[in-house]
Design an enzyme around this catalytic site. Structure first.
Site, PDB file in Angstrom:
ATOM      1  N   ASP A 277       0.660  -1.463   0.316  1.00 24.05           N
ATOM      2  CA  ASP A 277      -0.012   0.011   0.292  1.00 24.05           C
ATOM      3  C   ASP A 277       0.689   1.252   0.120  1.00 24.05           C
ATOM      4  O   ASP A 277       0.182   2.003  -1.375  1.00 24.05           O
ATOM      5  CB  ASP A 277      -1.265  -0.326   1.203  1.00 24.05           C
ATOM      6  CG  ASP A 277      -1.990  -1.297   1.037  1.00 24.05           C
ATOM      7  OD1 ASP A 277      -2.052  -1.534  -0.214  1.00 24.05           O
ATOM      8  OD2 ASP A 277      -2.918  -1.120   1.949  1.00 24.05           O
TER       9      ASP A 277
ATOM     10  N   SER B 276      -4.258  -8.530   7.972  1.00 24.41           N
ATOM     11  CA  SER B 276      -3.188  -7.135   8.498  1.00 24.41           C
ATOM     12  C   SER B 276      -2.848  -7.382   9.388  1.00 24.41           C
ATOM     13  O   SER B 276      -3.265  -7.271  10.965  1.00 24.41           O
ATOM     14  CB  SER B 276      -4.688  -5.988   7.985  1.00 24.41           C
ATOM     15  OG  SER B 276      -4.162  -4.980   9.010  1.00 24.41           O
TER      16      SER B 276
ATOM     17  N   ASP C 208      -6.303   4.061  13.474  1.00 26.30           N
ATOM     18  CA  ASP C 208      -4.455   4.696  13.691  1.00 26.30           C
ATOM     19  C   ASP C 208      -4.808   5.962  12.607  1.00 26.30           C
ATOM     20  O   ASP C 208      -3.609   6.705  13.007  1.00 26.30           O
ATOM     21  CB  ASP C 208      -3.645   3.113  12.627  1.00 26.30           C
ATOM     22  CG  ASP C 208      -3.537   2.187  13.444  1.00 26.30           C
ATOM     23  OD1 ASP C 208      -2.804   2.204  14.786  1.00 26.30           O
ATOM     24  OD2 ASP C 208      -3.459   1.307  12.634  1.00 26.30           O
TER      25      ASP C 208
ATOM     26  N   ARG D 263       1.963   4.792  17.317  1.00 26.66           N
ATOM     27  CA  ARG D 263       1.723   5.987  15.994  1.00 26.66           C
ATOM     28  C   ARG D 263       1.900   7.380  16.737  1.00 26.66           C
ATOM     29  O   ARG D 263       2.202   8.460  15.966  1.00 26.66           O
ATOM     30  CB  ARG D 263      -0.420   5.339  15.973  1.00 26.66           C
ATOM     31  CG  ARG D 263       0.105   4.471  15.509  1.00 26.66           C
ATOM     32  CD  ARG D 263       0.542   4.246  14.501  1.00 26.66           C
ATOM     33  NE  ARG D 263      -0.578   3.210  13.832  1.00 26.66           N
ATOM     34  CZ  ARG D 263      -0.348   1.383  13.310  1.00 26.66           C
ATOM     35  NH1 ARG D 263       1.520   2.247  12.710  1.00 26.66           N
ATOM     36  NH2 ARG D 263      -0.240   1.158  12.885  1.00 26.66           N
TER      37      ARG D 263
END
Ligand code: ARG
Length: 399
Positions: A14, A175, A124, A95
């Site tokens: 991605d 994922s 996220d 994050r």
């Protein structure tokens, strides 16, 4: 000079396609930034080169492992941070540190925006963008997968058409997000919450049903921070890495939950967090020994609030900052040794000692020579239960 956007780059499909996709859609030059938070796997140099091969004008790798451990994971440990009492905030903690480096890099390179590869359905995206808003309010955030309609199918076609050097790994149905604090696995067959996790999902932990000899370690804490294992002084990162191996091979820290996302979705999540689980267990035991009763009780409420804030992407908020001051103050006497026995998927505290201990043998013992004056309890209970007695009389009279 063209405007620039700094993309949080993982090296995966991605974000690799995201480089060209962003450039085409925005006309901006793309700077790739890969932040190492201990996700392991590929060599960071390969990842750096791949971003350039995919069209980034610049590609930067930051080793943030020590910073992540010291400045993000240690505060989480002091807070015994668990979302919904179960999830040690693995992704939620990474994050803010990634966002910090996005903001620094964007400012250093004069970029006007940052980008990330999150979808529009998860937490996220919120965490990245809320952190950027707090750290660098002048920057805008772009999410190619969410805002620029970059779907997985389109990404595969784009990668083939543009001959991008992306290893087409056998389609992984999950994922996955990982760092030194743990590993998160979602989607695939796990989307049916009735399906039990399979052994294949796990990477940090061995099967706890396959028993091996127990491991025992003594963890030394200094003001809430682990500073040594079995008497060897180590950095927070080194302690986490070592416990991931020790606790991981005993199958400690497997977690399977239905989780409430900030965006309103309930989702099935499997985690493995061996070091986090062992350390929080040990840290809580040392607090039980060293914090006075009311403080410990109040802190548990603060811990839940802290965990919610961090889960919800508010790491850089005023409330979180103030709660940190409270939590830090509670750690003044949280120093000492905890013995942990790890076996069959569990990390169990089997010993605790501290120079700052509030445990008083002479008060606690049932042997002769105890110093606790039991005769005082009679009057204490008389007053303690006085409100109950008075209101019970009132209740009986008003029936
Ligand atoms: N549900 C967890 C969280 O919100 C894990 C997210 C993992 N991210 C991922 N891209 N798989 O913290």
């Amino acid at each position: 000079m063209a405007e620039r956007v700094v993309l949080a780059y993982s090296g995966g499909l991605d974000t690799s396609v995201g480089i060209g996709w962003l450039k085409d859609a925005t006309g901006k030059e793309v700077v790739a930034l890969a932040v190492d938070v201990g996700q392991g796997g590929e060599d960071m140099d390969d990842i750096r080169q791949r971003a350039l091969d995919c069209g980034a004008v610049e590609s930067i790798v930051v080793d943030a492992k020590d910073e992540f451990a010291a400045d993000y994971l240690m505060p989480a440990l002091k807070a015994n941070a668990m979302y919904q009492k179960k999830y040690p905030l693995v992704s939620a903690l990474s994050r803010p540190v990634i966002a910090r480096h996005l903001a620094i890099t964007a400012r250093n390179l004069g970029a006007d925006s940052v980008a990330h590869g999150c979808t529009g359905k998860g937490n996220d995206q919120v965490r990245f963008e809320a952190a950027i808003a707090a750290l660098a309010p002048e920057l805008t955030s772009v999410a190619p997968v969410r805002d620029l309609a970059l779907t997985r199918d389109k990404a595969i076609i784009y990668a083939e058409e543009h001959n991008l050097p992306i290893r087409q790994s056998a389609k992984n149905p999950y994922s996955i997000d990982k760092n030194v604090w743990g590993r998160a696995v979602e989607t695939g067959f796990l989307e049916d919450p009735w399906n039990p996790p399979i052994e294949d999902l796990y990477e940090y932990t061995d099967n706890p049903d396959v028993l091996r000899d127990a491991d025992e370690v003594v963890i030394t804490f200094t003001e809430g921070i682990p500073t040594a294992i079995d008497g060897r002084a180590l950095s927070p990162l080194a302690i986490i890495e070592e416990l991931n191996i020790l606790a991981g091979r005993q199958g400690v820290g497997r977690i399977d939950v239905v989780e409430d996302r900030l965006v309103g979705i309930k989702s099935r999540e499997v985690y493995e967090a061996p070091a986090a689980t062992a350390l929080i267990e040990a840290h809580e035991a040392l607090e039980a020994l060293t914090l006075e009763r009311d403080l410990a009780r109040y802190k548990r409420g603060v811990e839940a609030e802290w965990s919610n804030l961090v889960y919800d992407g508010l790491w850089y908020s005023g409330l979180k900052r103030s709660l940190d001051v409270f939590i830090d103050d509670t750690q003044r006497y949280v120093s000492g040794d905890i013995r942990l026995r790890m076996h069959g998927g569990r990390a169990v505290v089997t010993g605790q000692k501290s120079e700052q201990s509030l445990y008083d043998f002479d008060l606690a013992t049932y042997d002769t020579g105890d110093t606790f004056d039991q005769s005082l309890s009679k009057g204490f209970i008389e007053l303690w239960s006085l409100p109950s007695r008075i209101s019970a009389r009132r209740d009986a009279a008003s029936k």
